[in-house]
Structures are given as structure tokens and as C-alpha cells.
Design a protein around this motif. Structure first.
Motif, PDB file in Angstrom:
ATOM      1  N   SER A 104       1.039  -1.061   0.072  1.00  0.00           N
ATOM      2  CA  SER A 104       0.013  -0.007  -0.071  1.00  0.00           C
ATOM      3  C   SER A 104       0.663   1.332   0.046  1.00  0.00           C
ATOM      4  O   SER A 104       0.573   2.229  -0.828  1.00  0.00           O
ATOM      5  CB  SER A 104      -0.889   0.033   1.142  1.00  0.00           C
ATOM      6  N   THR A 105       1.968   1.221   0.615  1.00  0.00           N
ATOM      7  CA  THR A 105       2.851   2.299   1.182  1.00  0.00           C
ATOM      8  C   THR A 105       3.491   2.677  -0.384  1.00  0.00           C
ATOM      9  O   THR A 105       3.468   3.831  -0.890  1.00  0.00           O
ATOM     10  CB  THR A 105       3.661   2.365   1.953  1.00  0.00           C
ATOM     11  N   LEU A 106       3.681   1.464  -0.867  1.00  0.00           N
ATOM     12  CA  LEU A 106       4.664   1.532  -2.283  1.00  0.00           C
ATOM     13  C   LEU A 106       3.743   2.155  -3.306  1.00  0.00           C
ATOM     14  O   LEU A 106       4.096   3.098  -4.192  1.00  0.00           O
ATOM     15  CB  LEU A 106       5.023   0.296  -2.856  1.00  0.00           C
ATOM     16  N   LEU A 107       2.518   1.759  -3.547  1.00  0.00           N
ATOM     17  CA  LEU A 107       1.334   2.231  -4.540  1.00  0.00           C
ATOM     18  C   LEU A 107       0.971   3.660  -3.950  1.00  0.00           C
ATOM     19  O   LEU A 107       0.964   4.533  -5.045  1.00  0.00           O
ATOM     20  CB  LEU A 107       0.140   1.345  -4.369  1.00  0.00           C
ATOM     21  N   HIS A 108       1.023   4.021  -2.841  1.00  0.00           N
ATOM     22  CA  HIS A 108       0.824   5.570  -2.566  1.00  0.00           C
ATOM     23  C   HIS A 108       1.866   6.442  -3.000  1.00  0.00           C
ATOM     24  O   HIS A 108       1.428   7.534  -3.343  1.00  0.00           O
ATOM     25  CB  HIS A 108       0.585   5.706  -0.892  1.00  0.00           C
ATOM     26  N   ARG A 109       2.942   5.934  -3.156  1.00  0.00           N
ATOM     27  CA  ARG A 109       4.117   6.932  -3.557  1.00  0.00           C
ATOM     28  C   ARG A 109       4.040   6.912  -4.973  1.00  0.00           C
ATOM     29  O   ARG A 109       4.743   7.952  -5.638  1.00  0.00           O
ATOM     30  CB  ARG A 109       5.469   6.022  -3.043  1.00  0.00           C
ATOM     31  N   ASP A 110       3.439   5.915  -5.625  1.00  0.00           N
ATOM     32  CA  ASP A 110       3.462   5.952  -7.127  1.00  0.00           C
ATOM     33  C   ASP A 110       2.275   7.127  -7.820  1.00  0.00           C
ATOM     34  O   ASP A 110       1.251   6.763  -7.760  1.00  0.00           O
ATOM     35  CB  ASP A 110       3.316   4.530  -7.716  1.00  0.00           C
ATOM     36  N   ALA A 111       2.657   8.075  -8.363  1.00  0.00           N
ATOM     37  CA  ALA A 111       1.840   9.205  -8.808  1.00  0.00           C
ATOM     38  C   ALA A 111       1.076   8.504 -10.045  1.00  0.00           C
ATOM     39  O   ALA A 111      -0.108   9.367 -10.163  1.00  0.00           O
ATOM     40  CB  ALA A 111       2.605  10.188  -9.413  1.00  0.00           C
ATOM     41  N   ARG A 112       1.327   7.501 -10.635  1.00  0.00           N
ATOM     42  CA  ARG A 112       0.415   6.792 -11.827  1.00  0.00           C
ATOM     43  C   ARG A 112      -0.759   6.277 -11.125  1.00  0.00           C
ATOM     44  O   ARG A 112      -1.692   5.906 -11.872  1.00  0.00           O
ATOM     45  CB  ARG A 112       1.141   6.265 -12.687  1.00  0.00           C
ATOM     46  N   VAL A 113      -0.581   5.841  -9.836  1.00  0.00           N
ATOM     47  CA  VAL A 113      -1.671   4.929  -9.241  1.00  0.00           C
ATOM     48  C   VAL A 113      -2.724   5.923  -8.745  1.00  0.00           C
ATOM     49  O   VAL A 113      -2.380   6.842  -7.928  1.00  0.00           O
ATOM     50  CB  VAL A 113      -1.321   4.226  -8.371  1.00  0.00           C
ATOM     51  N   LYS A 114      -4.040   5.897  -9.225  1.00  0.00           N
ATOM     52  CA  LYS A 114      -5.182   6.589  -8.740  1.00  0.00           C
ATOM     53  C   LYS A 114      -5.552   5.823  -7.526  1.00  0.00           C
ATOM     54  O   LYS A 114      -5.869   6.763  -6.493  1.00  0.00           O
ATOM     55  CB  LYS A 114      -6.154   6.529  -9.831  1.00  0.00           C
ATOM     56  N   SER A 115      -6.074   4.732  -7.581  1.00  0.00           N
ATOM     57  CA  SER A 115      -6.452   4.246  -5.936  1.00  0.00           C
ATOM     58  C   SER A 115      -6.212   2.611  -6.178  1.00  0.00           C
ATOM     59  O   SER A 115      -5.748   1.974  -7.058  1.00  0.00           O
ATOM     60  CB  SER A 115      -7.923   4.514  -5.829  1.00  0.00           C
ATOM     61  N   HIS A 116      -6.154   2.164  -4.952  1.00  0.00           N
ATOM     62  CA  HIS A 116      -6.163   0.744  -4.641  1.00  0.00           C
ATOM     63  C   HIS A 116      -6.892   0.262  -3.546  1.00  0.00           C
ATOM     64  O   HIS A 116      -7.186   0.992  -2.584  1.00  0.00           O
ATOM     65  CB  HIS A 116      -4.490   0.323  -4.808  1.00  0.00           C
TER      66      HIS A 116
END
Lengths: 407, 407
Positions: B84-96
Motif C-alpha cells: 500500500s505504501t509503495l502504491l501511494h508513492r507512485d503518482a500513476r496510481v489513482k487508487s487501490h
């Protein structure tokens, strides 16, 4: 007769236009005949697969079972229903089924699935369960706790032929039911959901363990002629009275039937777009040839030919061209329909798509129905003649003197 | 000079106004039908894909290694918080969102069926894939004590479940024991994702963890991106960083939908080719006659010093004016039709049973892609230009100068 003679002469005189018109009408007719044969054939195949693999052409249930599929709405007198079925003409085979959902457990895996008690011998004629066997053997009645298991369910439970598993469920009298089962055969119908949930034991064993003697969730009936399923259903309903209801596959599988209808509608809409263009081209070509002969028409009118006679001549010309195009196209379409009826089209690319929609079919035979082909040809003929009427009528309304001076 | 030639071209078309109008109407009608068909069919396909992505796969999904082949609690993702932390850091990810799922059984007092338990955070699911928009009955809520459940509409229909009905869920927990949970149906969801509608029971994530004895760990992490074009890049990056997990894009999880999209593109291409070939034939006929009937006119023009290139330009201009006029009218009609269906949708509720069987929405919203109009312009231009090549060749061979002396 003279008009036919003139018409034939004109067709020869404007050979290029005649050829293009005939080719276009042939293409259109061949497309319609083949598209109809393909759509009808593929839909028949998908429906017959969906019906014959397991659900069957006719089902008999308690009148309230569909609305409320509870253990209170079972068939509580299987023998009475069997007698009514036996007394109804046109039936090839019939047998009761009892379907219930249980939790299967094998070693470290537990998965929910459908456990059904069936008459294994009768099912050979009612469904494709026996022919869908991949490993092990197809059980026989009296085999006891021997289980015939769907391929995907076996995979999820991680069991093979010879392994044991347990089930926990509810008996027909709402009692707790559980037992050990031995896998003797595994089947794969190609319907993913069905293969992932279904398992079968003999009805005699099922009745004992589920307290379901002389009970069934439904009765499955195979008519001698599947096309007569609706008539047999009506006859069954007369015999069954108000205690039970028989429904044909058109009702029990209404969603799939309607899905095929939607598919056909979109198919014909697409064809309609193509046909509109083709008929415009036929109209344009007729326009060009009729107006190219405007002086000839004017001279004919000037020497006493009546407008009606000219109309007959031009319509005869269109009708002959339409007939030639439609017959040629009909023969091509019928030939293709016949060929692909014998050698079904394999749609390997669509296999995944069909699987997703629960349609176990990757090869599609076309239907070859002469009456339908003749209907399509007659329709194309009428449309082709109609599309030429506007320029013919318009040209025929021009005064002889104007027609003679037409540039 | 070109202005003069253009004016002559226009005058020629005006002189045969009815004929010119017929060609324009033909092109406009074919384009109208094609644009409407293309936009609606693409809309239908993309809606099915969008439903699958929003309700389940996201643009990318992460699973524990081996989970997809053998879904169970022994193939969970243990480091969900870290990911989750990794995905929050990626600007391309809108939500998960994080989901815990397990196969099991749903039962009422009267009936039971296999089901897939989906333990989720409802608020997060709504922010992620707008799950609440799929609610067709009841409340999008598990209640204060988390004792509610949202059920897929096909499962609810088969179980005859209504909002407020009591259900019992049973499934194997992480200790390989069968655990059960009594809940009430708080809502019914229709996602048009067939697998979910057929078997999903959404329960509160915390309650699901208690029932399945999984204090940590999730089965799936579904990810939505701001831009779907980035799917492959993000997937590769995640796979490289989470080497021990199974990272999949939506088209790998739903290959049938991808195939459906490709099949639709091929189908649209074939239909368009067919329509423009036939339309080209119509333009060809008109241009051929137009050239042949003006042989003397062209002869005179050549005699007074007009070059053949200028005559060629004039013929091309005539053809192009016809094509462009048809294109403009057809695009306008097609565009307006698409806009109507984009805004209000095509309501096919009367076929809802059939569309449900295919996992399609009953209201289809058309897509409007600039590419439709660009491709159509290229096709019309191609058809108009190609259709005059042969008439020009015939014109050159016919020696128009000598035609001056013909009567």
C-alpha cells in the motif's frame, strides 16, 4: 412477351451495368443467405449445447419451486410424476434429479458445490455427462458413495480419481447430512461454471443419505423430437394437473434464448447498413441506364408506346436482372451454408469468449434450411425490384418531346 | 485557372443534380449507419470491460503466488501494508483496494448454494471502483455492527433473497476448520461482472478476518491508474519490485474481454471495408457515365488549350466534392446520433434477460472517438479518388479531340 424480349435486348446492350447489378445483388443475397445460416446455426449449436449438456429440454417442478426453490417445494411423489410422463406420447427418456448445495472438504481444501442425485443409466440419454468423462469411469446405479466430479471442482479440491472427500449439507427433511465419498470419475463439459461446481452420485444412494426417497427437485424429460419440446410440454401439463408444472427450455433458459435474439438483431442491423448502400448503388445504376436511354424512351412514346408498356419493359428488365442476381447469390449462399453445415467453422479465437459466457462451443455449423434460403431470396428479389422503381417511374413521367431532346 | 475548373466541376454536378444528390445521400447514409454502429458496438464492449475493471481486476491486480490457480487462504499476500505504501508513492496510481476472498457456501433456511466471500472495505471500494453505483436494492452498508452483506444479483435471484433476509455463510478458515457466520442481506449489487453477480457475497473486512481467522494478509490488491496507457509500465515495475507475487494486468485476468474487443475491431473493419467498397462502386458508376457523356465537351476543352492534367483535376474535383458532401452530411448525422446515445444511452431493457446472460448493461452508451471521423474521411477520400482512376484512363484512351466530330 415482347417486353421480355426488349428487356433481354437492353440487358445485353448495357452489359457493364447489367453485370455490376447482377454481381451486387449476388453479393447481397449470398451475404444474407449465409449470414442467416450462420446466425441460426451458431445459435442452435450454442442453445443445444447449453440445453443438452445438463439442463435438458423439459423440466417438471413443483409450481412454486422456480419462485421459491426451497425444500418445501419439491416433487414429493416422484412415482406419480413418472407415471404421468410414461403416459404422455412423444417422450424418449425421463428421470428425476435432486440437486442440493453442500460444502465439499478434501484434506486441506473446502469448497461449496452442487451435489446431485441422478439416475446414471437414464442420464446417458438425457444429458452429456457420460460422454464428458475425462478420467476414471462413469458410475452405475447402485454404486453407493461413488462420486462423479466436475474437472474444475476436482482441481479446486485437489482430488483425483480414487481419492476420498467429505460433504456437509442439509437433507430433504432439513436434517444434517454428511458422508464420505469416493471419486470414481471426472468429467469436463467445457462449461466452466458447471465443471467448477457440479458433482453427482446415484439417486438411490442420495435418497438414503439425504432422506429424499421418492423426492426430487425436478424431473428432466427428453422429447423424441427436440423441436417438438413445446408441444410435449403442453401435453405434459395437461396430464400433470395443478400439482406440478412442466416448462420447456425456452422458459427455463429464457436469458440465453433472449441473448441469441439480441445477437441476431445486432447482426441484421449490421447487414441492414451494408444493404442500404448496396441498394443505393443498384438504384444509381438503374438511374444511369434509364436516363441514358431517355431519348430511346421518348422515341418509343412518340411512336405510340403507352407509358404503362414502357413501365412494364423497364420493370421486366429490372426483374430479370434481380432474378439473375438473386438466383446466383442464393446458390452461392446456399452452397456456403451447405459446405459449412458439413464442415463447421472453427472459431479458435472466440473460444475464451464463449467459455466466459458459458457456451461450450468453438465450432459452429451453419444451418441448411431450403425454405429459409428461398425466403431470403424472395425478400432480396422484392427489395431489388423496389429499389429500381423510383428512377423508372421518374423517367416514364417525362414528356415524349422532352425525352427526345434529353441530353 | 483552378477556380474556373472548380466552377466547371460544380456546374457539371449541378446539371445532373438528382444523380449527384443520390450519390451524396448514399455516402451519407452509409457513413451514418457505420458511425452509429461503430460507436454503439464499441460502447457496449468498453462498458463490459469497464465493469470488470471497476468491480474486480482494476487495471492491475496483485495476488499471492499460486493464488489464481489454487485460490485459498494459504496463498495470501502477507505484506499488504508495505505494498500500500509503495502504491501511494507512485503518482500513476489513482487508487487501490485490498480484498480477502474465500470460496464457501451461502444458505438460507430453505436453500443453499456455493458462493465467494469477498471481505472488503466498502468505503474504499466505492472510492476505488464506485461499487455503490452497482447497488440495485437496499443500502450500500454493512450496518453498525458489520452484520450486513451485499449479494450479487444473480445469486440473490437464484436464492430468492430479499433485503433483510437472513443468510448463513460457511467457509474453511485458516485452521482448515469450517467456520460459519450469520448475516442479513443489506443490499443487492448488479455489477454485470458475471462471476461476481453469480457468486459474490460482500462482507465487512474485519468480520471476514475474524471468521476466516486471518488477522493479516489479503488475497488481492486491485489497482486503478490515472491513465490506462500506463498499465504495462506499472505492471512491469511492480513485478520487478514484488518478485514473489503474481502481478497481472486486466487483460491477462480477463482474456475473453480482450479477445472480444479485438473481434469487435476486426468486425468493424470488415464492415467498413465492405461498405466503402460498395459505395466506391456507386461513385465509380456515376463518374464513368459523367466522363463518357461529356467526351465532346472534354474534346472542345482540349482543343482550346486546356491540358489533360487540368481535366483530370476537374474530374477529381467532381468526385471529391461528391465524397466530401456525403462525408459532411453523414458525419453530422452520425455524430448527432452518437451524441444522443452517448448522452442518453440505448435502452435495451426489453432484452434485459438476454443482456444479463452476456453480462451487459441494459443501457448502452455510445463512444465518440475522433478516430471514427478521421478513418471515415480517409475511407471516403480513398473511395472517391480510386473510383475515378478507371474513368480517367478510359477518357485518355477515348481521344476526346476526335470525339468532337462524332454525332
Amino acid at each position: 412477351m415482347i417486353f421480355i424480349h426488349f428487356a433481354l435486348r437492353n440487358i445485353r446492350a448495357y452489359a457493364v451495368r447489367s453485370l455490376v447489378t447482377i454481381l451486387l445483388l449476388s453479393l447481397t443475397t449470398a451475404m444474407l443467405v449465409f449470414a442467416t445460416a450462420f446466425m441460426d446455426g451458431s445459435h442452435d449449436k450454442m442453445l443445444s449445447n447449453a440445453v443438452e449438456i445438463y439442463p435438458g429440454y423439459i423440466q417438471i417442478t413443483h409450481p412454486d419451486f422456480r419462485a421459491k426453490p426451497s425444500l418445501d417445494n419439491l416433487i414429493f411423489d416422484v412415482e406419480a410424476v413418472a407415471r404421468a410422463v410414461a403416459a404422455t406420447p412423444g417422450i424418449a427418456a425421463a428421470a428425476p434429479r435432486f440437486e442440493t448445495f453442500v460444502l465439499f472438504a478434501a484434506d486441506e481444501k473446502a469448497v461449496g458445490g452442487m451435489l446431485s442425485g441422478i439416475d446414471f443409466a437414464a442420464e446417458r440419454r438425457l444429458s452429456r455427462l457420460a460422454s464428458s468423462r475425462t478420467t476414471g469411469r462413469y458410475p452405475e446405479d447402485g454404486d453407493g458413495n461413488q462420486l462423479y466430479l466436475g474437472y474444475e471442482l476436482a482441481r479446486r479440491l485437489q482430488v483425483e480419481v480414487g481419492d476420498e472427500l467429505a460433504f456437509v449439507g442439509t437433507g430433504a427433511d432439513y436434517s444434517f447430512a454428511a458422508d464420505n465419498l469416493e471419486v470414481v470419475g471426472i468429467f469436463r463439459t467445457g462449461l466452466f461454471d458447471f465443471d467448477a461446481t457440479a458433482a453427482f452420485v446415484g439417486k438411490d444412494y442420495f435418497d438414503g443419505v439425504m432422506a429424499a426417497t421418492n423426492y426430487a427437485t425436478h424431473f428432466i424429460v427428453q422429447p423424441e423430437d427436440p423441436h417438438a419440446a413445446d408441444q410435449v410440454t403442453a401435453a405434459l401439463n395437461e396430464r400433470l394437473g395443478r400439482h406440478y408444472v412442466a416448462e420447456s427450455w425456452r422458459t427455463t433458459m429464457e436469458g440465453l434464448v433472449q441473448a441469441m435474439l439480441v445477437d441476431s438483431i445486432f447482426g441484421y442491423l449490421t447487414l441492414a447498413v451494408i444493404f442500404v448502400v448496396i441498394f443505393f448503388v443498384v438504384l444509381i445504376y438503374t438511374w444511369l441506364t434509364v436516363f441514358a436511354r431517355m431519348r430511346e424512351i421518348g422515341v418509343l412514346r412518340a411512336v405510340g408506346t403507352r407509358p404503362g408498356q414502357i413501365l412494364q419493359m423497364l420493370v421486366a428488365e429490372s426483374a430479370l436482372l434481380a432474378l439473375a442476381g438473386v438466383v446466383l447469390g442464393g446458390m452461392i449462399g446456399a452452397g456456403l451454408a451447405w459446405y459449412f453445415h458439413l464442415h463447421p467453422i472453427t472459431l479458435a479465437m472466440s473460444e475464451e469468449v464463449f467459455k466466459q459466457y458459458g457456451l461450450a462451443a468453438s465450432s459452429m455449423p451453419t444451418t441448411f434450411a431450403p425454405l429459409i434460403i428461398l425466403r431470403d431470396m424472395a425478400m432480396m428479389f422484392v427489395l431489388a425490384v423496389l429499389s429500381t422503381l423510383y428512377p423508372i417511374i421518374k423517367a416514364n413521367r417525362v414528356k415524349p418531346i422532352e425525352a427526345i431532346h434529353h441530353v | 485557372m483552378f477556380n474556373v475548373l472548380l466552377r466547371i466541376a460544380l456546374a457539371s454536378l449541378q446539371r445532373r443534380l438528382a444523380r449527384s444528390l443520390l450519390v451524396i445521400v448514399m455516402i451519407a447514409m452509409s457513413l451514418w449507419g457505420l458511425l452509429a454502429m461503430e460507436g454503439l458496438y464499441d460502447g457496449m464492449t468498453e462498458q463490459v470491460i469497464d465493469n470488470a475493471i471497476r468491480s474486480d481486476s482494476g487495471d492491475i491486480s496483485i495476488y499471492g503466488q499460486g493464488f489464481r490457480l489454487d485460490p485459498g487462504l494459504h496463498h495470501l499476500i502477507d505484506n499488504g501494508a508495505e505494498i500500500s505504501t509503495l502504491l501511494h508513492r507512485d503518482a500513476r496510481v489513482k487508487s487501490h483496494v485490498l480484498r480477502l476472498r474465500q470460496d464457501g457456501l451461502i444458505a438460507t433456511a430453505h436453500y443453499s448454494r456455493n458462493a465467494t466471500l469477498m471481505a472488503v472495505d466498502l468505503a474504499a471500494e466505492d472510492r476505488h471502483g464506485r461499487l455503490a453505483s452497482y447497488l440495485v436494492e437496499g443500502d450500500y452498508d454493512f450496518g453498525e455492527k458489520g452484520r450486513g452483506a451485499l449479494v450479487g444479483f444473480r445469486l440473490a435471484d437464484k436464492m430468492k433473497l430479499k433485503v433483510g433476509d437472513k443468510i448463513v455463510l460457511s467457509a474453511q478458515n485458516s485452521s482448515n476448520e469450517v467456520a460459519a457466520l450469520a448475516l442479513r442481506v443489506s443490499g443487492i449489487l448488479k455489477t454485470n461482472n458475471m462471476a461476481l453477480d453469480e457468486s459474490a457475497v460482500y462482507i465487512d473486512l474485519a468480520r471476514g478476518r475474524d471468521m476466516l481467522m486471518v488477522p493479516e494478509g489479503v488475497s488481492q490488491i486491485s489497482i486503478l491508474l490515472h491513465d490506462r496507457q500506463e498499465v504495462m509500465a506499472v505492471r512491469q515495475k511492480l513485478q520487478a519490485e514484488l518478485g514473489n507475487l503474481d502481478v497481472r494486468s486486466w487483460d491477462e485476468l480477463y482474456p475473453a474481454l480482450m479477445q472480444g474487443r479485438e473481434m469487435m475491431a476486426i468486425f468493424n473493419l470488415i464492415t467498413s471495408l465492405l461498405v466503402f467498397c460498395v459505395a466506391g462502386l456507386g461513385i465509380f458508376g456515376v463518374m464513368l457515365v459523367s466522363v463518357l457523356e461529356r467526351l465532346r465537351e472534354f474534346g472542345i476543352m482540349l482543343a482550346i488549350g486546356t491540358t489533360f492534367a487540368e481535366i483530370r483535376f476537374m474530374v477529381f474535383a467532381e468526385s471529391f466534392i461528391l465524397g466530401l458532401s456525403g462525408y459532411l452530411v453523414g458525419s453530422l448525422l452520425g455524430g448527432l446520433t452518437l451524441f444522443y446515445f452517448y448522452r442518453y444511452g440505448l435502452d435495451l431493457t426489453m432484452f434485459s434477460a438476454g443482456l444479463d446472460a452476456f453480462g451487459m448493461d441494459t443501457v448502452t452508451y455510445a463512444l465518440i472517438r475522433p478516430g471514427y471521423f478521421g478513418t471515415a474521411l480517409a475511407a471516403v477520400s480513398g473511395a472517391t479518388l480510386l473510383s475515378v482512376l478507371l474513368p480517367l484512363r478510359i477518357l485518355r484512351k477515348a481521344r476526346p479531340m476526335q470525339a468532337i466530330n462524332r454525332i
